[in-house]
Design an enzyme around this catalytic site. Sequence first.
Site, PDB file in Angstrom:
ATOM      1  N   SER A  94      71.343  86.137 -34.049  1.00 13.01           N
ATOM      2  CA  SER A  94      72.229  85.578 -35.072  1.00 13.01           C
ATOM      3  C   SER A  94      73.174  86.667 -35.598  1.00 13.01           C
ATOM      4  O   SER A  94      73.822  87.357 -34.823  1.00 13.01           O
ATOM      5  CB  SER A  94      71.390  84.943 -36.176  1.00 13.01           C
ATOM      6  N   ASP A 175      72.776  74.106 -31.520  1.00  7.57           N
ATOM      7  CA  ASP A 175      72.437  75.191 -32.446  1.00  7.57           C
ATOM      8  C   ASP A 175      72.449  74.717 -33.904  1.00  7.57           C
ATOM      9  O   ASP A 175      71.542  74.991 -34.665  1.00  7.57           O
ATOM     10  CB  ASP A 175      73.409  76.351 -32.262  1.00  7.57           C
ATOM     11  N   HIS A 230      69.122  76.453 -34.237  1.00  9.53           N
ATOM     12  CA  HIS A 230      69.336  77.874 -34.505  1.00  9.53           C
ATOM     13  C   HIS A 230      68.043  78.650 -34.765  1.00  9.53           C
ATOM     14  O   HIS A 230      67.830  79.728 -34.193  1.00  9.53           O
ATOM     15  CB  HIS A 230      70.283  78.037 -35.695  1.00  9.53           C
TER      16      HIS A 230
END
Length: 249
Positions: A94, A175, A230
């Site tokens: 990330s 995501d 995610h």
Amino acid sequence: MGKTRMLWFLFFVGFCAAYKPVVFIHGFNGTPEDGNLIKDIIQKMHPGTLYYTANAFNRTDTVKPLWEEVAIVKPQLVKYMEAHPDGIHLICYSQGGLVCRGLLSTIPDHNVDTLIAVSSPMAGIYGDPHHLELYENFSDFLAPLNNDSISPHITEFKHNFLRIKRMVLIGGPNDGLIRPWQSSLFGFYDENEIVQDMKKQQYFIKDSFGLRTMYEQNRLFMYNIKGIVHKQWVRNPDVIKGVFMKWLN
């Protein structure tokens, strides 16, 4: 210990020692524990692999400006590099991917073998693609790294970035957080808010920071994986075993 058993023991020790150490850098509002499953799988599949985490900015500290985060993490990463002159692997998750990009653009003698950027907004996160002039004038992190603004350091950034032997980019359409999700693969919106892939971005066309060079030298690898939200990228054993492990020699 018999001769045969001793030979197998020495072979096993030598085989384990061949794996380069792995350093994990977490993302926004994260902690080093976000990489626990990665650590477990690596050490089961590649016994003897040394695994480190950047334990320098956690939870609320991740709201600091990115250059500050880079400065906080850099001493730890340099220490790991110096301890392992044959090279290390980086897994950056990330926002950690942007931190890693800043690190690898500013450490002149880094020895990163493979950078794995997992659902990282490498091309940024959607704000407003209609105000590029504001971005070029006021972005003090991504614009200089992309050479989208005048930077006296771009030659240095590009030289350092190209020291990475391989870069693996991972993202996917489910995501749910990175917008557009193609930013994980260096794609982004155009002025009409239509996503254009990496090859249509000016920083790729002009090879502003070395991305095109890496691609043309077959050092850039991209994965578009469906069905992963995610938070699950670093918690999905199939992704870790099927993708991450392929690159951790």
